[in-house]
Design a protein around this motif. Structure first.
Motif, PDB file in Angstrom:
ATOM      1  N   TYR A  67      49.567  52.722  44.890  1.00 49.64           N
ATOM      2  CA  TYR A  67      50.218  52.251  43.668  1.00 49.64           C
ATOM      3  C   TYR A  67      51.382  53.176  43.318  1.00 49.64           C
ATOM      4  CZ  TYR A  67      50.491  50.950  38.683  1.00 49.64           C
ATOM      5  OH  TYR A  67      50.907  50.527  37.438  1.00 49.64           O
ATOM      6  N   THR A  68      52.554  52.574  43.126  1.00 49.33           N
ATOM      7  CA  THR A  68      53.796  53.299  42.770  1.00 49.33           C
ATOM      8  C   THR A  68      54.155  54.399  43.775  1.00 49.33           C
ATOM      9  OG1 THR A  68      52.750  54.984  41.349  1.00 49.33           O
ATOM     10  CG2 THR A  68      53.383  52.905  40.311  1.00 49.33           C
ATOM     11  N   ASN A  69      53.715  54.245  45.020  1.00 54.54           N
ATOM     12  CA  ASN A  69      54.037  55.182  46.095  1.00 54.54           C
ATOM     13  C   ASN A  69      53.560  56.604  45.854  1.00 54.54           C
ATOM     14  OD1 ASN A  69      55.169  53.254  47.698  1.00 54.54           O
ATOM     15  ND2 ASN A  69      57.288  53.829  47.327  1.00 54.54           N
ATOM     16  N   ASN A  70      52.683  56.844  44.871  1.00 52.62           N
ATOM     17  CA  ASN A  70      52.187  58.214  44.693  1.00 52.62           C
ATOM     18  C   ASN A  70      50.750  58.285  44.181  1.00 52.62           C
ATOM     19  OD1 ASN A  70      52.375  57.584  41.963  1.00 52.62           O
ATOM     20  ND2 ASN A  70      54.279  58.699  41.666  1.00 52.62           N
ATOM     21  N   ILE A  71      50.081  57.145  44.076  1.00 53.04           N
ATOM     22  CA  ILE A  71      48.706  57.129  43.575  1.00 53.04           C
ATOM     23  C   ILE A  71      47.843  56.297  44.520  1.00 53.04           C
ATOM     24  CG2 ILE A  71      47.188  56.417  41.689  1.00 53.04           C
ATOM     25  CD1 ILE A  71      49.547  56.747  39.801  1.00 53.04           C
ATOM     26  N   VAL A  72      46.655  56.794  44.828  1.00 50.56           N
ATOM     27  CA  VAL A  72      45.661  56.019  45.576  1.00 50.56           C
ATOM     28  C   VAL A  72      44.449  55.846  44.678  1.00 50.56           C
ATOM     29  CG1 VAL A  72      44.204  55.903  47.622  1.00 50.56           C
ATOM     30  CG2 VAL A  72      46.465  56.958  47.775  1.00 50.56           C
ATOM     31  N   ALA A  73      44.010  54.611  44.476  1.00 48.93           N
ATOM     32  CA  ALA A  73      42.839  54.332  43.642  1.00 48.93           C
ATOM     33  C   ALA A  73      41.807  53.581  44.469  1.00 48.93           C
ATOM     34  CB  ALA A  73      43.232  53.508  42.415  1.00 48.93           C
ATOM     35  N   ARG A  74      40.558  53.790  44.167  1.00 56.23           N
ATOM     36  CA  ARG A  74      39.468  53.072  44.830  1.00 56.23           C
ATOM     37  C   ARG A  74      39.030  51.919  43.924  1.00 56.23           C
ATOM     38  NH1 ARG A  74      35.162  54.463  48.545  1.00 56.23           N
ATOM     39  NH2 ARG A  74      36.085  56.523  48.749  1.00 56.23           N
ATOM     40  N   LEU A  75      39.132  50.705  44.419  1.00 54.88           N
ATOM     41  CA  LEU A  75      38.713  49.525  43.676  1.00 54.88           C
ATOM     42  C   LEU A  75      37.403  49.016  44.263  1.00 54.88           C
ATOM     43  CD1 LEU A  75      42.130  47.609  43.471  1.00 54.88           C
ATOM     44  CD2 LEU A  75      41.291  49.469  42.029  1.00 54.88           C
ATOM     45  N   ILE A  76      36.426  48.826  43.407  1.00 54.61           N
ATOM     46  CA  ILE A  76      35.098  48.406  43.850  1.00 54.61           C
ATOM     47  C   ILE A  76      34.783  47.033  43.273  1.00 54.61           C
ATOM     48  CG2 ILE A  76      32.633  48.977  43.878  1.00 54.61           C
ATOM     49  CD1 ILE A  76      34.338  50.951  45.395  1.00 54.61           C
ATOM     50  N   HIS A  77      34.307  46.145  44.142  1.00 54.66           N
ATOM     51  CA  HIS A  77      33.898  44.834  43.654  1.00 54.66           C
ATOM     52  C   HIS A  77      32.610  44.981  42.856  1.00 54.66           C
ATOM     53  CE1 HIS A  77      32.083  40.718  43.997  1.00 54.66           C
ATOM     54  NE2 HIS A  77      33.279  40.456  43.544  1.00 54.66           N
ATOM     55  N   ASP A  78      32.637  44.514  41.622  1.00 56.28           N
ATOM     56  CA  ASP A  78      31.481  44.634  40.728  1.00 56.28           C
ATOM     57  C   ASP A  78      31.032  43.234  40.340  1.00 56.28           C
ATOM     58  OD1 ASP A  78      29.604  45.143  38.813  1.00 56.28           O
ATOM     59  OD2 ASP A  78      30.797  46.619  37.716  1.00 56.28           O
ATOM     60  N   SER A  79      29.942  42.767  40.964  1.00 57.31           N
ATOM     61  CA  SER A  79      29.477  41.402  40.704  1.00 57.31           C
ATOM     62  C   SER A  79      29.038  41.212  39.265  1.00 57.31           C
ATOM     63  CB  SER A  79      28.322  41.056  41.648  1.00 57.31           C
ATOM     64  OG  SER A  79      27.261  41.970  41.487  1.00 57.31           O
ATOM     65  N   SER A  80      28.720  42.310  38.555  1.00 60.76           N
ATOM     66  CA  SER A  80      28.315  42.169  37.158  1.00 60.76           C
ATOM     67  C   SER A  80      29.473  41.716  36.287  1.00 60.76           C
ATOM     68  CB  SER A  80      27.774  43.500  36.631  1.00 60.76           C
ATOM     69  OG  SER A  80      28.804  44.466  36.514  1.00 60.76           O
ATOM     70  N   LYS A  81      30.709  41.898  36.776  1.00 61.44           N
ATOM     71  CA  LYS A  81      31.884  41.481  36.017  1.00 61.44           C
ATOM     72  C   LYS A  81      32.373  40.104  36.436  1.00 61.44           C
ATOM     73  CE  LYS A  81      33.659  46.060  34.871  1.00 61.44           C
ATOM     74  NZ  LYS A  81      32.516  46.851  35.317  1.00 61.44           N
ATOM     75  N   GLU A  82      31.733  39.537  37.448  1.00 54.65           N
ATOM     76  CA  GLU A  82      32.140  38.212  37.907  1.00 54.65           C
ATOM     77  C   GLU A  82      31.941  37.196  36.796  1.00 54.65           C
ATOM     78  OE1 GLU A  82      33.937  36.167  40.831  1.00 54.65           O
ATOM     79  OE2 GLU A  82      32.996  38.070  41.336  1.00 54.65           O
ATOM     80  N   GLY A  83      33.028  36.545  36.417  1.00 58.58           N
ATOM     81  CA  GLY A  83      32.947  35.508  35.401  1.00 58.58           C
ATOM     82  C   GLY A  83      32.946  36.034  33.979  1.00 58.58           C
ATOM     83  N   THR A  84      33.017  37.358  33.782  1.00 57.37           N
ATOM     84  CA  THR A  84      33.060  37.896  32.425  1.00 57.37           C
ATOM     85  C   THR A  84      34.493  38.194  32.035  1.00 57.37           C
ATOM     86  OG1 THR A  84      32.849  40.185  33.178  1.00 57.37           O
ATOM     87  CG2 THR A  84      30.815  38.966  32.742  1.00 57.37           C
ATOM     88  N   ASN A  85      34.713  38.353  30.744  1.00 64.60           N
ATOM     89  CA  ASN A  85      36.048  38.644  30.223  1.00 64.60           C
ATOM     90  C   ASN A  85      37.068  37.586  30.640  1.00 64.60           C
ATOM     91  OD1 ASN A  85      35.367  41.133  28.933  1.00 64.60           O
ATOM     92  ND2 ASN A  85      35.327  42.090  30.957  1.00 64.60           N
ATOM     93  N   VAL A  86      36.620  36.352  30.811  1.00 56.57           N
ATOM     94  CA  VAL A  86      37.538  35.277  31.191  1.00 56.57           C
ATOM     95  C   VAL A  86      38.265  34.795  29.949  1.00 56.57           C
ATOM     96  CG1 VAL A  86      37.716  32.976  32.181  1.00 56.57           C
ATOM     97  CG2 VAL A  86      36.074  34.607  33.114  1.00 56.57           C
ATOM     98  N   GLY A  87      39.596  34.745  30.052  1.00 55.22           N
ATOM     99  CA  GLY A  87      40.369  34.431  28.860  1.00 55.22           C
ATOM    100  C   GLY A  87      40.451  32.960  28.541  1.00 55.22           C
ATOM    101  N   SER A  88      40.285  32.082  29.532  1.00 55.23           N
ATOM    102  CA  SER A  88      40.465  30.660  29.266  1.00 55.23           C
ATOM    103  C   SER A  88      39.797  29.834  30.339  1.00 55.23           C
ATOM    104  CB  SER A  88      41.967  30.314  29.236  1.00 55.23           C
ATOM    105  OG  SER A  88      42.513  30.443  30.529  1.00 55.23           O
ATOM    106  N   ALA A  89      39.674  28.534  30.052  1.00 59.44           N
ATOM    107  CA  ALA A  89      39.128  27.605  31.047  1.00 59.44           C
ATOM    108  C   ALA A  89      40.051  27.524  32.254  1.00 59.44           C
ATOM    109  CB  ALA A  89      38.967  26.219  30.424  1.00 59.44           C
ATOM    110  N   ASP A  90      41.365  27.787  32.062  1.00 63.19           N
ATOM    111  CA  ASP A  90      42.305  27.760  33.178  1.00 63.19           C
ATOM    112  C   ASP A  90      41.908  28.762  34.245  1.00 63.19           C
ATOM    113  OD1 ASP A  90      43.674  25.864  31.841  1.00 63.19           O
ATOM    114  OD2 ASP A  90      45.384  27.107  31.304  1.00 63.19           O
ATOM    115  N   GLU A  91      41.412  29.944  33.835  1.00 64.41           N
ATOM    116  CA  GLU A  91      41.039  30.959  34.800  1.00 64.41           C
ATOM    117  C   GLU A  91      39.817  30.528  35.606  1.00 64.41           C
ATOM    118  OE1 GLU A  91      40.745  34.453  32.406  1.00 64.41           O
ATOM    119  OE2 GLU A  91      42.898  34.659  32.218  1.00 64.41           O
ATOM    120  N   ILE A  92      38.894  29.821  34.980  1.00 64.79           N
ATOM    121  CA  ILE A  92      37.753  29.272  35.706  1.00 64.79           C
ATOM    122  C   ILE A  92      38.247  28.250  36.721  1.00 64.79           C
ATOM    123  CG2 ILE A  92      35.601  27.962  35.490  1.00 64.79           C
ATOM    124  CD1 ILE A  92      35.349  29.099  32.657  1.00 64.79           C
ATOM    125  N   LYS A  93      39.183  27.410  36.301  1.00 69.03           N
ATOM    126  CA  LYS A  93      39.754  26.393  37.182  1.00 69.03           C
ATOM    127  C   LYS A  93      40.449  27.046  38.369  1.00 69.03           C
ATOM    128  CE  LYS A  93      43.740  25.442  36.510  1.00 69.03           C
ATOM    129  NZ  LYS A  93      45.008  26.029  36.971  1.00 69.03           N
TER     130      LYS A  93
END
Length: 337
Positions: A155-181
């Motif tokens: 990220y931005t040519n100077n940062i490395v971050a570890r992203l982990i898939h978290d199934s507990s967040k699957e489908g949460t914090n969805v802002g609208s029906a469009d995102e489900i679609k």
């Protein structure tokens, strides 16, 4: 499922064979396309019922592309095997959650907030491969898909971050029906690509065997230029790497590169690297030991200790620690030849 034309890249000697191959793949995929179309029409109706006319149009346009019957089945292998579930949720050390919509737009949200923000970045389809997601524009974001649950983000040519898939967040914090679609539409497309890849796999195998026979005949006839062209095409078809811009084999490292600290990296055609200080003395060497499943990035042992991961994207080589350490990144630019 946008159609793609690679006619300019097909050797003249195999264009007739290629048309037959395309036709047989289309026939093999027809039942899967029919089932997909019926499911898509149901989803489109749901969009209209909730007044999501933009979503309905996206589905309509996708179905129109399929009706044109000009999808390039030579690209099925590379498009269906992007490892990241692009409708998934990824939490980073900065408590950010990331997602991609069906069109490849990037969104993020700080954990515990309610609405995702469109960052303005989008998947660069020319440079993205199954193991590496490349985004357009600033801030130069790359995702190295380490496995089904882990991504290393540059990220931005100077940062490395570890992203982990978290199934507990699957489908949460969805802002609208469009995102489900979006997630449902994307999953349907991915399912179709996987089914079509499976339907075409045996046809592709026989096509490659036919190309090998043609290569031998051309070679026996003394037409080495055509034989080499057919050989290279068959190799790229078999690997699923049909876009020259997307070639990230070890050979693409060949040459001289310099990072921001002043070290010079010289790689040969086998990916073996010698790294020198500004005074010309050797600092360490890099030896390739294995590659990601589709060759989009490579692992190296380092003579001074430890391991590195390296990938080439366009005119830069990115090198990170094998464990994705956030404070270690080298971005190398080509120098000379």
């Amino acid at each position: 499922m946008a159609s793609v034309s690679l006619a300019a890249e097909i050797p003249q000697e195999v264009q007739a064979l290629d048309r037959i191959y395309q036709k047989r793949c289309t026939q093999a995929c027809a039942p899967h396309i029919a089932a997909f179309t019926q499911k898509a029409l149901v989803l489109q109706k749901k969009c209209v019922q909730r007044s999501d006319f933009e979503g309905a149009k996206v589905i309509h346009d996708g179905l129109e592309e399929l009706k044109k019957n000009n999808f390039d089945w030579r690209l099925v292998k590379e498009t269906c095997q992007i490892s990241i579930p692009r409708d998934g949720w990824y939490g980073s050390v900065a408590n950010m959650i990331h997602k991609l919509d069906a069109e490849g737009n990037h969104y993020d949200i700080q954990e515990f907030r309610k609405k995702f923000k469109n960052t303005g970045e989008k998947v660069n389809t020319e440079l993205t491969g199954p193991d590496l997601i490349v985004f357009t524009g600033a801030p130069n974001r790359l995702w190295l898909v380490i496995d089904s649950r882990t991504i290393f983000e540059i990220y931005t040519n100077n940062i490395v971050a570890r992203l982990i898939h978290d199934s507990s967040k699957e489908g949460t914090n969805v802002g609208s029906a469009d995102e489900i679609k979006d997630a449902e539409w994307l999953q349907m497309q991915n399912d179709l690509k996987k089914r079509c890849f499976q339907a075409c796999s045996e046809i592709t195998k026989k096509y490659i065997q036919a190309l090998d026979k043609l290569k031998l005949k051309l070679s026996a006839d003394g037409d080495m230029t055509a034989a080499v062209a057919v050989h290279e095409y068959a190799k790229r078809l078999e690997s699923g790497n049909l876009s020259p811009e997307r070639d990230r084999s070890l050979k693409t490292f060949e040459g001289n590169w310099k990072d921001g600290s002043g070290l010079t990296y010289r790689f040969n055609g086998r990916g073996e690297g010698t790294v020198k200080k500004s005074n010309g003395t050797t600092d360490f060497t890099m030896t390739p030991v294995r590659s990601s499943p589709h060759g989009d990035f490579h692992y190296f042992n380092v003579s001074s200790g430890g391991s590195r991961i390296a990938t080439r994207v366009a005119d830069k080589v990115y090198i990170i620690m094998q464990d994705g350490r956030k404070d270690w990144l080298r971005v190398c630019k080509r120098i000379g030849k």
